[in-house]
Design a protein around this motif. Structure first.
Motif, PDB file in Angstrom:
ATOM      1  N   ARG A  34       0.858  -1.189   0.000  1.00  0.00           N
ATOM      2  CA  ARG A  34       0.000   0.000   0.000  1.00  0.00           C
ATOM      3  C   ARG A  34       0.892   1.236   0.000  1.00  0.00           C
ATOM      4  NH1 ARG A  34      -5.654  -0.248  -0.708  1.00  0.00           N
ATOM      5  NH2 ARG A  34      -6.145  -2.440  -0.458  1.00  0.00           N
ATOM      6  N   GLU A  92       0.746   5.590  -0.082  1.00  0.00           N
ATOM      7  CA  GLU A  92      -0.004   6.837  -0.010  1.00  0.00           C
ATOM      8  C   GLU A  92       0.747   7.887  -0.808  1.00  0.00           C
ATOM      9  OE1 GLU A  92      -1.021   8.143   3.904  1.00  0.00           O
ATOM     10  OE2 GLU A  92      -1.540   6.119   4.568  1.00  0.00           O
ATOM     11  N   GLN A  95      -4.674   6.581  -2.114  1.00  0.00           N
ATOM     12  CA  GLN A  95      -4.218   5.270  -1.653  1.00  0.00           C
ATOM     13  C   GLN A  95      -4.067   4.391  -2.890  1.00  0.00           C
ATOM     14  OE1 GLN A  95      -3.767   4.027   1.589  1.00  0.00           O
ATOM     15  NE2 GLN A  95      -4.069   6.077   2.433  1.00  0.00           N
ATOM     16  N   GLY A 151      -9.094   8.014  -3.741  1.00  0.00           N
ATOM     17  CA  GLY A 151      -8.466   9.306  -3.957  1.00  0.00           C
ATOM     18  C   GLY A 151      -8.551   9.740  -5.407  1.00  0.00           C
TER      19      GLY A 151
END
Length: 196
Positions: free
Chosen positions: A120, A122, A127, A156
């Motif tokens: 993952r 950011e 994300q 997002g």
């Protein structure tokens, strides 16, 4: 409805290792995928993907269809067989009219077997899942090596995902892969004779 926006790049094992070191901890998922179609390749002609994938042993059936913004619609259900969820997947995708042409007529057309390392990330309010896929595409009794990098938006703004993908490509000199796994596996099946 799920929405899939992803950016795919060709890679080598060495490039994948550089990316893995740069982004830290990755989870590992074993993937075994079978793609389905009718004898006359109806789904292929409509640019629709129907697959059953074992993800670390969990059976997930997925239908994907084109979206006007360059993304794809994506609907998933856990089911042991593609037939067990075909009708609800078609309904959820707004493709009820397609169901009678598929029911009782589907067969494996091609596939893929690979290991995914996923992390993952950011970035700029988004994300993303960064995936390193390595294994083989399967079709027509043949195998083709698979080694690629994917950046998929999970939430997002689209623009953040595009920027992340562009920066990733620039940092690691990645070449875009314009074809999806199913498109490449279907081509392999056509070259070698249909089916897995």
């Amino acid at each position: 409805m799920g929405r899939e926006l992803e950016f795919k790049f060709r890679a080598t094992p060495e490039l994948q290792e550089q990316i893995r070191r740069r982004f830290g901890e990755f989870s590992t998922i074993s993937m075994e995928t079978v793609y389905y179609d009718t004898p006359e390749a109806l789904l292929d002609s409509l640019c629709i993907t129907l697959r059953r994938r074992l993800e670390n042993g969990v059976s997930v059936c997925t239908l994907k269809s084109p979206a006007p913004d360059g993304a794809r619609g994506e609907w998933e259900r856990e089911a042991a067989r593609i037939e067990d969820c075909l009708e609800p997947l078609c309904r959820e995708a707004g493709l009820e009219a397609l169901y009678p042409s598929l029911a009782g007529r589907l067969a494996p057309s091609c596939g893929a077997r690979f290991t995914r390392r996923a992390a993952r990330v950011e970035f700029a309010g988004a994300q993303l899942e960064l995936a390193l896929d390595r294994g083989a595409l399967l079709g027509g009794g043949r195998e083709q090596p698979l080694c690629e990098v994917e950046a998929e938006l999970k939430s997002g703004p689209d623009e953040a995902a595009r920027r992340f993908a562009a920066l990733l490509a620039a940092e690691f000199a990645l070449v875009p892969e314009p074809l999806s796994k199913v498109q490449r596996a279907r081509a392999l099946a056509k070259e070698g004779g249909h089916g897995l």
